[in-house]
Design a protein around this motif. Sequence first.
Motif, PDB file in Angstrom:
ATOM      1  N   GLY A 129       0.884  -1.208  -0.051  1.00  0.00           N
ATOM      2  CA  GLY A 129      -0.045  -0.092  -0.124  1.00  0.00           C
ATOM      3  C   GLY A 129       0.872   1.451  -0.077  1.00  0.00           C
ATOM      4  O   GLY A 129       0.390   2.613   0.273  1.00  0.00           O
ATOM      5  N   ALA A 130       2.101   1.091  -0.223  1.00  0.00           N
ATOM      6  CA  ALA A 130       3.147   2.342  -0.053  1.00  0.00           C
ATOM      7  C   ALA A 130       2.393   3.510  -1.036  1.00  0.00           C
ATOM      8  O   ALA A 130       2.296   4.556  -0.562  1.00  0.00           O
ATOM      9  N   ILE A 131       2.239   2.803  -2.218  1.00  0.00           N
ATOM     10  CA  ILE A 131       1.839   4.270  -3.258  1.00  0.00           C
ATOM     11  C   ILE A 131       0.381   4.799  -2.812  1.00  0.00           C
ATOM     12  O   ILE A 131       0.288   6.015  -2.759  1.00  0.00           O
ATOM     13  N   ALA A 132      -0.495   3.936  -2.614  1.00  0.00           N
ATOM     14  CA  ALA A 132      -1.976   4.220  -2.358  1.00  0.00           C
ATOM     15  C   ALA A 132      -1.938   5.295  -1.002  1.00  0.00           C
ATOM     16  O   ALA A 132      -2.443   6.337  -1.128  1.00  0.00           O
ATOM     17  N   VAL A 133      -1.399   4.706  -0.080  1.00  0.00           N
ATOM     18  CA  VAL A 133      -1.382   5.426   1.186  1.00  0.00           C
ATOM     19  C   VAL A 133      -0.957   6.555   1.156  1.00  0.00           C
ATOM     20  O   VAL A 133      -1.263   7.755   1.708  1.00  0.00           O
ATOM     21  N   THR A 134       0.452   6.680   0.685  1.00  0.00           N
ATOM     22  CA  THR A 134       1.322   8.002   0.472  1.00  0.00           C
ATOM     23  C   THR A 134       0.403   8.747  -0.323  1.00  0.00           C
ATOM     24  O   THR A 134       0.292  10.136   0.034  1.00  0.00           O
ATOM     25  N   LEU A 135      -0.321   8.474  -1.394  1.00  0.00           N
ATOM     26  CA  LEU A 135      -1.208   9.426  -2.109  1.00  0.00           C
ATOM     27  C   LEU A 135      -2.328   9.876  -1.368  1.00  0.00           C
ATOM     28  O   LEU A 135      -2.680  11.069  -1.328  1.00  0.00           O
ATOM     29  N   ALA A 136      -2.831   9.139  -0.554  1.00  0.00           N
ATOM     30  CA  ALA A 136      -3.967   9.590   0.294  1.00  0.00           C
ATOM     31  C   ALA A 136      -3.650  10.449   1.524  1.00  0.00           C
ATOM     32  O   ALA A 136      -4.315  11.483   1.705  1.00  0.00           O
ATOM     33  N   VAL A 137      -2.391  10.314   1.836  1.00  0.00           N
ATOM     34  CA  VAL A 137      -1.927  10.978   2.814  1.00  0.00           C
ATOM     35  C   VAL A 137      -1.319  12.429   2.299  1.00  0.00           C
ATOM     36  O   VAL A 137      -1.808  13.509   2.748  1.00  0.00           O
ATOM     37  N   GLN A 138      -0.851  12.506   1.086  1.00  0.00           N
ATOM     38  CA  GLN A 138      -0.255  13.771   0.591  1.00  0.00           C
ATOM     39  C   GLN A 138      -1.343  14.396  -0.061  1.00  0.00           C
ATOM     40  O   GLN A 138      -1.173  15.779  -0.160  1.00  0.00           O
ATOM     41  N   PRO A 140      -5.333  14.557   0.422  1.00  0.00           N
ATOM     42  CA  PRO A 140      -6.236  14.192   1.258  1.00  0.00           C
ATOM     43  C   PRO A 140      -7.639  14.394   0.371  1.00  0.00           C
ATOM     44  O   PRO A 140      -8.551  13.611   0.905  1.00  0.00           O
ATOM     45  N   MET A 141      -7.582  15.084  -0.612  1.00  0.00           N
ATOM     46  CA  MET A 141      -8.732  15.553  -1.306  1.00  0.00           C
ATOM     47  C   MET A 141      -8.873  14.375  -2.533  1.00  0.00           C
ATOM     48  O   MET A 141     -10.238  14.334  -3.201  1.00  0.00           O
ATOM     49  N   TRP A 142      -8.032  13.725  -2.824  1.00  0.00           N
ATOM     50  CA  TRP A 142      -8.279  12.547  -3.866  1.00  0.00           C
ATOM     51  C   TRP A 142      -9.017  11.404  -3.370  1.00  0.00           C
ATOM     52  O   TRP A 142      -9.038  11.162  -2.320  1.00  0.00           O
ATOM     53  N   GLN A 143      -9.742  10.824  -4.611  1.00  0.00           N
ATOM     54  CA  GLN A 143     -10.439   9.717  -4.211  1.00  0.00           C
ATOM     55  C   GLN A 143      -9.361   8.427  -4.560  1.00  0.00           C
ATOM     56  O   GLN A 143      -9.093   8.218  -5.828  1.00  0.00           O
ATOM     57  N   VAL A 144      -8.776   7.871  -3.654  1.00  0.00           N
ATOM     58  CA  VAL A 144      -7.758   6.917  -3.944  1.00  0.00           C
ATOM     59  C   VAL A 144      -8.365   5.329  -3.878  1.00  0.00           C
ATOM     60  O   VAL A 144      -9.284   5.085  -3.007  1.00  0.00           O
ATOM     61  N   ASN A 145      -8.094   4.511  -4.807  1.00  0.00           N
ATOM     62  CA  ASN A 145      -8.322   3.226  -4.929  1.00  0.00           C
ATOM     63  C   ASN A 145      -7.167   2.370  -4.935  1.00  0.00           C
ATOM     64  O   ASN A 145      -6.044   2.877  -5.268  1.00  0.00           O
ATOM     65  N   ALA A 146      -7.142   1.145  -4.585  1.00  0.00           N
ATOM     66  CA  ALA A 146      -5.979   0.332  -4.540  1.00  0.00           C
ATOM     67  C   ALA A 146      -6.512  -1.308  -4.702  1.00  0.00           C
ATOM     68  O   ALA A 146      -7.340  -1.535  -4.227  1.00  0.00           O
ATOM     69  N   SER A 147      -5.669  -1.651  -5.611  1.00  0.00           N
ATOM     70  CA  SER A 147      -6.038  -3.147  -5.893  1.00  0.00           C
ATOM     71  C   SER A 147      -4.691  -4.281  -5.928  1.00  0.00           C
ATOM     72  O   SER A 147      -3.640  -3.589  -6.084  1.00  0.00           O
ATOM     73  N   ASP A 148      -5.120  -5.231  -5.715  1.00  0.00           N
ATOM     74  CA  ASP A 148      -4.182  -6.562  -5.757  1.00  0.00           C
ATOM     75  C   ASP A 148      -4.721  -7.656  -5.979  1.00  0.00           C
ATOM     76  O   ASP A 148      -5.995  -8.188  -5.428  1.00  0.00           O
ATOM     77  N   ILE A 149      -3.953  -8.645  -6.434  1.00  0.00           N
ATOM     78  CA  ILE A 149      -4.640 -10.096  -6.733  1.00  0.00           C
ATOM     79  C   ILE A 149      -4.393 -10.922  -5.387  1.00  0.00           C
ATOM     80  O   ILE A 149      -5.020 -11.954  -5.180  1.00  0.00           O
ATOM     81  N   SER A 150      -3.614 -10.486  -4.334  1.00  0.00           N
ATOM     82  CA  SER A 150      -3.205 -11.087  -3.515  1.00  0.00           C
ATOM     83  C   SER A 150      -3.968 -10.581  -2.166  1.00  0.00           C
ATOM     84  O   SER A 150      -3.825  -9.443  -1.828  1.00  0.00           O
ATOM     85  N   GLY A 165      -3.831   6.835   9.153  1.00  0.00           N
ATOM     86  CA  GLY A 165      -5.072   7.711   9.250  1.00  0.00           C
ATOM     87  C   GLY A 165      -5.940   7.756   7.869  1.00  0.00           C
ATOM     88  O   GLY A 165      -6.593   8.553   7.737  1.00  0.00           O
ATOM     89  N   ALA A 166      -5.528   6.885   6.849  1.00  0.00           N
ATOM     90  CA  ALA A 166      -6.174   6.847   5.394  1.00  0.00           C
ATOM     91  C   ALA A 166      -6.966   5.696   5.136  1.00  0.00           C
ATOM     92  O   ALA A 166      -7.559   5.790   4.134  1.00  0.00           O
ATOM     93  N   ALA A 167      -7.439   4.809   6.131  1.00  0.00           N
ATOM     94  CA  ALA A 167      -8.178   3.757   5.748  1.00  0.00           C
ATOM     95  C   ALA A 167      -9.562   4.210   5.340  1.00  0.00           C
ATOM     96  O   ALA A 167     -10.021   3.659   4.138  1.00  0.00           O
ATOM     97  N   ALA A 168     -10.345   5.190   5.710  1.00  0.00           N
ATOM     98  CA  ALA A 168     -11.577   5.435   5.266  1.00  0.00           C
ATOM     99  C   ALA A 168     -11.700   6.242   3.984  1.00  0.00           C
ATOM    100  O   ALA A 168     -12.559   6.633   3.220  1.00  0.00           O
ATOM    101  N   ARG A 169     -10.365   6.750   3.358  1.00  0.00           N
ATOM    102  CA  ARG A 169     -10.328   7.276   2.219  1.00  0.00           C
ATOM    103  C   ARG A 169      -9.529   6.457   1.024  1.00  0.00           C
ATOM    104  O   ARG A 169      -9.106   6.911  -0.133  1.00  0.00           O
ATOM    105  N   ILE A 170      -9.645   5.164   1.246  1.00  0.00           N
ATOM    106  CA  ILE A 170      -9.116   4.227   0.213  1.00  0.00           C
ATOM    107  C   ILE A 170     -10.204   3.196   0.043  1.00  0.00           C
ATOM    108  O   ILE A 170     -10.492   2.639   0.823  1.00  0.00           O
ATOM    109  N   ALA A 171     -10.656   2.825  -1.246  1.00  0.00           N
ATOM    110  CA  ALA A 171     -11.220   1.977  -1.533  1.00  0.00           C
ATOM    111  C   ALA A 171     -10.494   0.456  -2.184  1.00  0.00           C
ATOM    112  O   ALA A 171      -9.431   0.909  -2.960  1.00  0.00           O
TER     113      ALA A 171
END
Length: 289
Positions: A129-138, A140-150, A165-171
């Motif tokens: 989640g390094a990229i997604a979480v960093t984007l959500a932190v940097q 905060p207005m962005w609508q962040v999604n993250a996917s993985d096969i695992s 503190g980014a759990a609620a802002r990532i789908a």
Amino acid sequence: MSGTIREALLEASSFLAQHQVMEPSHNAELLLCHVLGLGRAEFFMRMTEPFPVEHTAAWQMVLARKAAGEPAQYIIGEQEFYGLPFEVTSDVLIPRPETELLVEAIVKEGRRLWPDGAPTVCDIGTGSGAIAVTLAVQCPMWQVNASDISGAALAVAQRNAARHGAAARIAWHSGDLLAPLAGMRLDILVSNPPYIPAETIAGLQPEVRDFEPRTALDGGTDGLDPYRRMLAQLPLLAAVPRVVGFELGQGQAREVAAWMEAAGHWDTVYIVSDYAGIERHVIAVREQA
């Protein structure tokens, strides 16, 4: 164990060097700080103190794991990325410093194209989640999604999101590349997928080859299968993203950039080199929606 903390460090450095561990002194220091529960500054202040005997068993176990080739980040359970600590397990790739440059490029383009808006972004193959979480932190207005096969990787990523503190802002989406995003409208797509050619994996450093998840390394015959497939899957989305950013292996960026230029979806396709001067990232941008 007798002796001082400094002596323990020197002995460990020598022991790891004898086992062909790269950067033995650095690894010994990281692991000793971890076992003793000390920050780096405090560690150096206490170097002349006796080694605490209650930590002897844990110290010996950690050294044995490192001597066997296990990455220090997995032993410690953590790696810093973009100034934030991220949990890492053997289910995820260890975040690399060069990937911070991909995040920087995505943040720059996103803020330029949507100065007052909230673009929808997805990190494909999120791993820790390094990229997604960093984007959500940097951003905060962005609508962040993250996917993985695992599923195991997604669990690690979700814990990292909660930690910062980014759990609620990532789908979160479970599935292969763009497949779980079918029908979505993405403004920004970013991915650091597996890019190691399958036949070269056996020649990788043992730390990588034997401990990091193969699904996060193996990019197929030439290492480019994930990029081919993602570009072929773009019609699954409601529209082609205005910004696409990929991380690649050495010698791969120009070929993927040429594919993206030929696709004709973007006005500009450019390459970002990493700290070692390797052409590492391809960024494609369409100026108008």
